[in-house]
Design a protein around this motif. Sequence first.
Motif, PDB file in Angstrom:
ATOM      1  N   GLY A  64     -10.089  60.718  46.038  1.00 33.68           N
ATOM      2  CA  GLY A  64      -9.239  59.539  46.133  1.00 33.68           C
ATOM      3  C   GLY A  64      -7.812  59.809  45.684  1.00 33.68           C
ATOM      4  N   GLN A  65      -7.641  60.952  45.021  1.00 34.03           N
ATOM      5  CA  GLN A  65      -6.299  61.273  44.541  1.00 34.03           C
ATOM      6  C   GLN A  65      -5.760  62.530  45.234  1.00 34.03           C
ATOM      7  OE1 GLN A  65      -6.036  61.510  40.306  1.00 34.03           O
ATOM      8  NE2 GLN A  65      -3.828  61.347  40.303  1.00 34.03           N
ATOM      9  N   ASN A  66      -6.480  63.644  45.076  1.00 29.85           N
ATOM     10  CA  ASN A  66      -6.045  64.854  45.765  1.00 29.85           C
ATOM     11  C   ASN A  66      -7.201  65.500  46.529  1.00 29.85           C
ATOM     12  OD1 ASN A  66      -7.516  65.829  43.638  1.00 29.85           O
ATOM     13  ND2 ASN A  66      -6.079  67.413  43.045  1.00 29.85           N
ATOM     14  N   ALA A  67      -8.268  64.737  46.723  1.00 28.39           N
ATOM     15  CA  ALA A  67      -9.412  65.272  47.445  1.00 28.39           C
ATOM     16  C   ALA A  67     -10.134  64.164  48.193  1.00 28.39           C
ATOM     17  CB  ALA A  67     -10.380  65.940  46.473  1.00 28.39           C
ATOM     18  N   ARG A  68     -10.808  64.575  49.265  1.00 24.60           N
ATOM     19  CA  ARG A  68     -11.638  63.619  49.991  1.00 24.60           C
ATOM     20  C   ARG A  68     -13.048  64.174  50.037  1.00 24.60           C
ATOM     21  NH1 ARG A  68     -12.209  61.532  55.791  1.00 24.60           N
ATOM     22  NH2 ARG A  68     -11.787  63.659  56.383  1.00 24.60           N
ATOM     23  N   VAL A  69     -14.007  63.344  49.723  1.00 25.65           N
ATOM     24  CA  VAL A  69     -15.398  63.785  49.689  1.00 25.65           C
ATOM     25  C   VAL A  69     -16.178  63.021  50.738  1.00 25.65           C
ATOM     26  CG1 VAL A  69     -17.482  63.997  48.270  1.00 25.65           C
ATOM     27  CG2 VAL A  69     -15.227  64.244  47.210  1.00 25.65           C
ATOM     28  N   ARG A  70     -16.911  63.750  51.556  1.00 27.04           N
ATOM     29  CA  ARG A  70     -17.779  63.139  52.564  1.00 27.04           C
ATOM     30  C   ARG A  70     -19.151  63.782  52.480  1.00 27.04           C
ATOM     31  NH1 ARG A  70     -16.104  64.602  58.008  1.00 27.04           N
ATOM     32  NH2 ARG A  70     -15.127  66.430  57.097  1.00 27.04           N
ATOM     33  N   VAL A  71     -20.139  63.064  52.957  1.00 30.95           N
ATOM     34  CA  VAL A  71     -21.467  63.645  53.083  1.00 30.95           C
ATOM     35  C   VAL A  71     -21.766  63.703  54.569  1.00 30.95           C
ATOM     36  CG1 VAL A  71     -23.920  63.411  52.546  1.00 30.95           C
ATOM     37  CG2 VAL A  71     -22.211  62.743  50.862  1.00 30.95           C
ATOM     38  N   HIS A  72     -22.137  64.882  55.042  1.00 24.16           N
ATOM     39  CA  HIS A  72     -22.415  65.077  56.458  1.00 24.16           C
ATOM     40  C   HIS A  72     -23.639  65.960  56.611  1.00 24.16           C
ATOM     41  CE1 HIS A  72     -21.596  65.368  60.717  1.00 24.16           C
ATOM     42  NE2 HIS A  72     -21.604  66.677  60.646  1.00 24.16           N
ATOM     43  N   ARG A  73     -24.653  65.457  57.283  1.00 22.32           N
ATOM     44  CA  ARG A  73     -25.884  66.211  57.519  1.00 22.32           C
ATOM     45  C   ARG A  73     -26.431  66.849  56.234  1.00 22.32           C
ATOM     46  NH1 ARG A  73     -24.306  69.111  63.239  1.00 22.32           N
ATOM     47  NH2 ARG A  73     -24.302  67.224  64.462  1.00 22.32           N
TER      48      ARG A  73
END
Length: 92
Positions: A64-73
């Motif tokens: 949210g500040q210097n990174a984006r986190v996603r969950v994929h497969r």
Amino acid sequence: MSIAEERIERLHGLAREAATEGEFDRSREYVRLARRIAERNRCGLPKSFQRSTCDACDVYLRPGQNARVRVHRGRVIVRCHDCGATERYPFD
Ligand SMILES: [Zn+2]
């Protein structure tokens, strides 16, 4: 807990604080110092610390500040906004 592990824990906190304040270069200094201590003592960084750092540029990642986190497969994908690197690891 060994002295090395205690120092690493303290550096983890400092790196997180620096990143929270937008001081990304300062967070890198703490991350690099912690990595050196871990190497010298062959204790490794705790998983939570390891996964909060960018392997490419050593910055401490704050989603949210210097990174984006996603969950994929079933995998976690973390993108560092500071250098653009992407890391993947199994979700657990
Ligand atoms: Zn990076």
